[in-house]
Motif scaffolding. Structure first.
Motif, short mmCIF file in Angstrom:
data_model
loop_
_atom_site.label_atom_id
_atom_site.label_comp_id
_atom_site.label_asym_id
_atom_site.label_seq_id
_atom_site.Cartn_x
_atom_site.Cartn_y
_atom_site.Cartn_z
N LYS A 10 43.73 38.23 38.03
CA LYS A 10 43.73 36.98 38.78
C LYS A 10 43.50 35.89 37.75
O LYS A 10 42.46 35.87 37.08
N LYS A 14 47.77 28.98 39.23
CA LYS A 14 48.73 29.75 40.02
C LYS A 14 50.14 29.56 39.48
O LYS A 14 50.48 28.56 38.86
N SER A 19 51.33 32.46 43.82
CA SER A 19 50.48 33.62 43.58
C SER A 19 49.59 33.41 42.35
O SER A 19 50.02 32.84 41.35
N TYR A 20 48.34 33.87 42.44
CA TYR A 20 47.41 33.84 41.30
C TYR A 20 47.35 35.20 40.60
O TYR A 20 46.74 35.32 39.55
N GLU A 21 47.94 36.24 41.19
CA GLU A 21 47.78 37.60 40.69
C GLU A 21 48.99 38.10 39.92
O GLU A 21 50.14 37.87 40.30
N TRP A 22 48.70 38.78 38.79
CA TRP A 22 49.72 39.31 37.89
C TRP A 22 49.39 40.76 37.58
O TRP A 22 48.25 41.11 37.34
N CYS A 35 54.47 38.83 37.96
CA CYS A 35 53.90 38.11 39.10
C CYS A 35 53.99 39.00 40.34
O CYS A 35 55.04 39.55 40.64
N LYS A 54 40.31 35.26 35.56
CA LYS A 54 39.12 35.05 36.40
C LYS A 54 38.55 36.37 36.88
O LYS A 54 37.35 36.52 37.01
N ASN A 55 39.44 37.34 37.16
CA ASN A 55 39.02 38.60 37.76
C ASN A 55 40.02 39.69 37.39
O ASN A 55 41.20 39.41 37.22
N LYS A 57 41.33 43.48 38.77
CA LYS A 57 41.30 44.54 39.78
C LYS A 57 41.87 45.79 39.14
O LYS A 57 43.01 45.80 38.69
#
Length: 66
Positions: A10, A14, A19-22, A35, A54-55, A57
């Motif tokens: 994250k 954006k 989307s913020y997630e890659w 993306c 930032k984060n 997963k």
């Protein structure tokens, strides 16, 4: 910072798709990121990617599923 292929990052900013997630496709001196919103792939320097995360997963492993 421990980042492996398959991890979802994250980022602070954006993508134009919203989307913020890659997803991490490849690691090394630089990363190949995909993306999760639109599927666009980019290459980004490790230093820049680690600065903007930032984060993280981690994907589920078989031990976590049991």
């Amino acid at each position: 910072m421990e980042i492996n292929p398959g991890d979802i990052l994250k980022l602070k900013k954006k993508h134009p798709c919203g989307s913020y997630e890659w997803e991490v496709m490849r690691t090394g001196a630089d990363f190949r990121l995909k993306c999760t919103g639109c599927g666009h792939q980019i290459m980004i320097a490790r230093k820049q990617a680690e600065k903007n995360v930032k984060n993280i997963k981690k994907p589920l492993t078989k031990k976590q599923e049991s």
